[in-house]
Design a protein around this motif. Structure first.
Motif, PDB file in Angstrom:
ATOM      1  N   GLU A  26       0.817  -1.217   0.000  1.00  0.00           N
ATOM      2  CA  GLU A  26       0.000   0.000   0.000  1.00  0.00           C
ATOM      3  C   GLU A  26       0.851   1.269   0.000  1.00  0.00           C
ATOM      4  N   LYS A  27       2.173   1.074   0.129  1.00  0.00           N
ATOM      5  CA  LYS A  27       3.116   2.205   0.170  1.00  0.00           C
ATOM      6  C   LYS A  27       2.760   3.211   1.275  1.00  0.00           C
ATOM      7  N   THR A  28       2.301   2.668   2.398  1.00  0.00           N
ATOM      8  CA  THR A  28       2.007   3.534   3.532  1.00  0.00           C
ATOM      9  C   THR A  28       3.291   3.912   4.261  1.00  0.00           C
ATOM     10  N   GLN A  29       3.304   5.074   4.868  1.00  0.00           N
ATOM     11  CA  GLN A  29       4.472   5.555   5.598  1.00  0.00           C
ATOM     12  C   GLN A  29       4.440   5.151   7.065  1.00  0.00           C
ATOM     13  N   ALA A  30       3.378   4.489   7.503  1.00  0.00           N
ATOM     14  CA  ALA A  30       3.265   4.091   8.912  1.00  0.00           C
ATOM     15  C   ALA A  30       4.353   3.087   9.275  1.00  0.00           C
ATOM     16  N   LYS A  31       4.779   3.137  10.536  1.00  0.00           N
ATOM     17  CA  LYS A  31       5.803   2.228  11.035  1.00  0.00           C
ATOM     18  C   LYS A  31       5.183   1.200  11.974  1.00  0.00           C
ATOM     19  N   ILE A  32       5.684  -0.021  11.905  1.00  0.00           N
ATOM     20  CA  ILE A  32       5.241  -1.068  12.818  1.00  0.00           C
ATOM     21  C   ILE A  32       6.038  -0.946  14.111  1.00  0.00           C
ATOM     22  N   LEU A  33       5.335  -0.668  15.188  1.00  0.00           N
ATOM     23  CA  LEU A  33       5.941  -0.543  16.514  1.00  0.00           C
ATOM     24  C   LEU A  33       5.574  -1.793  17.314  1.00  0.00           C
ATOM     25  N   ALA A  34       6.376  -2.833  17.177  1.00  0.00           N
ATOM     26  CA  ALA A  34       6.072  -4.105  17.823  1.00  0.00           C
ATOM     27  C   ALA A  34       6.098  -3.950  19.342  1.00  0.00           C
ATOM     28  N   ALA A  35       5.123  -4.566  20.005  1.00  0.00           N
ATOM     29  CA  ALA A  35       4.962  -4.426  21.455  1.00  0.00           C
ATOM     30  C   ALA A  35       4.623  -5.777  22.071  1.00  0.00           C
ATOM     31  N   SER A  36       4.584  -5.805  23.398  1.00  0.00           N
ATOM     32  CA  SER A  36       4.217  -6.998  24.168  1.00  0.00           C
ATOM     33  C   SER A  36       5.208  -8.131  23.922  1.00  0.00           C
ATOM     34  N   PHE A  37       6.384  -7.987  24.534  1.00  0.00           N
ATOM     35  CA  PHE A  37       7.424  -9.003  24.421  1.00  0.00           C
ATOM     36  C   PHE A  37       7.705  -9.618  25.783  1.00  0.00           C
ATOM     37  N   LYS A  38       8.095 -10.897  25.760  1.00  0.00           N
ATOM     38  CA  LYS A  38       8.489 -11.583  26.993  1.00  0.00           C
ATOM     39  C   LYS A  38       9.926 -12.079  26.954  1.00  0.00           C
ATOM     40  N   ASN A  39      10.545 -12.053  25.768  1.00  0.00           N
ATOM     41  CA  ASN A  39      11.923 -12.535  25.689  1.00  0.00           C
ATOM     42  C   ASN A  39      12.632 -11.921  24.492  1.00  0.00           C
ATOM     43  N   VAL A  40      13.948 -12.074  24.472  1.00  0.00           N
ATOM     44  CA  VAL A  40      14.788 -11.490  23.426  1.00  0.00           C
ATOM     45  C   VAL A  40      14.515 -12.132  22.072  1.00  0.00           C
ATOM     46  N   GLU A  41      14.232 -13.429  22.046  1.00  0.00           N
ATOM     47  CA  GLU A  41      13.996 -14.117  20.776  1.00  0.00           C
ATOM     48  C   GLU A  41      12.802 -13.514  20.037  1.00  0.00           C
ATOM     49  N   GLN A  42      11.758 -13.162  20.757  1.00  0.00           N
ATOM     50  CA  GLN A  42      10.613 -12.512  20.128  1.00  0.00           C
ATOM     51  C   GLN A  42      11.012 -11.186  19.485  1.00  0.00           C
ATOM     52  N   ILE A  43      11.838 -10.420  20.179  1.00  0.00           N
ATOM     53  CA  ILE A  43      12.287  -9.131  19.646  1.00  0.00           C
ATOM     54  C   ILE A  43      13.118  -9.341  18.383  1.00  0.00           C
ATOM     55  N   HIS A  44      14.029 -10.302  18.443  1.00  0.00           N
ATOM     56  CA  HIS A  44      14.881 -10.615  17.300  1.00  0.00           C
ATOM     57  C   HIS A  44      14.036 -11.016  16.089  1.00  0.00           C
ATOM     58  N   LYS A  45      13.087 -11.913  16.290  1.00  0.00           N
ATOM     59  CA  LYS A  45      12.250 -12.375  15.185  1.00  0.00           C
ATOM     60  C   LYS A  45      11.363 -11.252  14.652  1.00  0.00           C
ATOM     61  N   ALA A  46      10.911 -10.360  15.544  1.00  0.00           N
ATOM     62  CA  ALA A  46      10.097  -9.227  15.104  1.00  0.00           C
ATOM     63  C   ALA A  46      10.897  -8.318  14.182  1.00  0.00           C
ATOM     64  N   SER A  47      12.163  -8.100  14.500  1.00  0.00           N
ATOM     65  CA  SER A  47      13.001  -7.242  13.653  1.00  0.00           C
ATOM     66  C   SER A  47      13.217  -7.882  12.293  1.00  0.00           C
ATOM     67  N   LEU A  48      13.395  -9.206  12.244  1.00  0.00           N
ATOM     68  CA  LEU A  48      13.568  -9.905  10.973  1.00  0.00           C
ATOM     69  C   LEU A  48      12.277  -9.937  10.160  1.00  0.00           C
ATOM     70  N   ALA A  49      11.131  -9.908  10.860  1.00  0.00           N
ATOM     71  CA  ALA A  49       9.835  -9.979  10.178  1.00  0.00           C
ATOM     72  C   ALA A  49       9.399  -8.653   9.573  1.00  0.00           C
TER      73      ALA A  49
END
Length: 224
Positions: free
Chosen positions: A157-180
């Motif tokens: 859609e070429k939107t300028q909005a940014k995905i601000l991932a939230a609700s994490f319980k561990n580092v692996e979730q954060i890592h995978k969110a950045s790759l996703a």
């Protein structure tokens, strides 16, 4: 990726800013209530620590568009530049987003659980869209897949909005969110500290110091 501290604790914010590349602070009603103090003074205090170069995200409590809009203008006037109003992706929230974005009020869409919720919020004027990764996982969903699908929709859609991932319980979730495809993440200070922790790093530093001190003496650095 941008990193935000998900807290209203003054000590955590001060430490986070001192040590880590923090872009701002996100709060919500639950986080603020944990501090058990006057919420207006608390928000002012946080804003003074952040200054104008780091953003503060504050959630409106209204459940109809009129009240959300009124709260948004009040908070924006109270706290000044670089403030984002967090608004849940309920119908009245979407209505409020459309109105506020036309008036140049910065918006963070919150309580996002599906890619389509994120897309609707983005097209309604949200600058940030916050999917709840761990909470999605907790109901047999896949928070990382939601981020990745949302990222693909935003790209299409070429939107300028940014995905601000939230609700994490561990580092692996954060890592995978950045790759996703998450553009940013909001996390508590404890997880921020774990992002750079590894036991072998500590062992390496200890070995470097031991080898150096065996030859040059204790507490001897490169300084003359």
């Amino acid at each position: 990726m941008e990193f935000f501290l998900d807290t209203a604790n003054i000590n955590s914010i001060k430490k986070g800013i001192e040590y880590y590349p923090i872009s701002g602070v996100t709060t919500n009603p639950t986080i603020i209530s944990r501090e058990k103090t006057n919420f207006i003074e608390l928000l002012k205090n946080i804003k003074s620590i952040l200054g104008n170069n780091k953003s503060l995200h504050v959630q409106a409590l209204g459940t109809n568009a009129k009240n959300i809009i009124e709260e948004a203008f009040y908070i924006n006037e109270l706290l000044g530049d670089n403030v984002y109003i967090k608004i849940p992706v309920i119908p009245e929230g979407i209505k409020a987003m459309k109105s506020l974005s036309e008036k140049n009020i910065k918006i963070t869409a919150t309580a996002v659980f599906t890619p389509q919720q994120g897309l609707i919020a983005a097209k309604s004027g949200a600058t940030y869209v916050a999917p709840y990764v761990n909470r999605i996982d907790n109901i047999s969903g896949n928070g990382i897949n939601v981020i990745n699908e949302m990222y693909k929709l935003f790209e299409a859609e070429k939107t300028q909005a940014k995905i601000l991932a939230a609700s994490f319980k561990n580092v692996e979730q954060i890592h995978k969110a950045s790759l996703a495809g998450a553009h940013s993440a909001t996390i508590p200070l404890e997880l921020m500290e774990y992002l750079i922790f590894h036991p072998l790093t500590d062992v390496s530093v200890e070995n470097f110091i031991k080898d150096w001190e065996d030859l040059y003496g204790k507490d001897k650095t490169l300084l003359p």
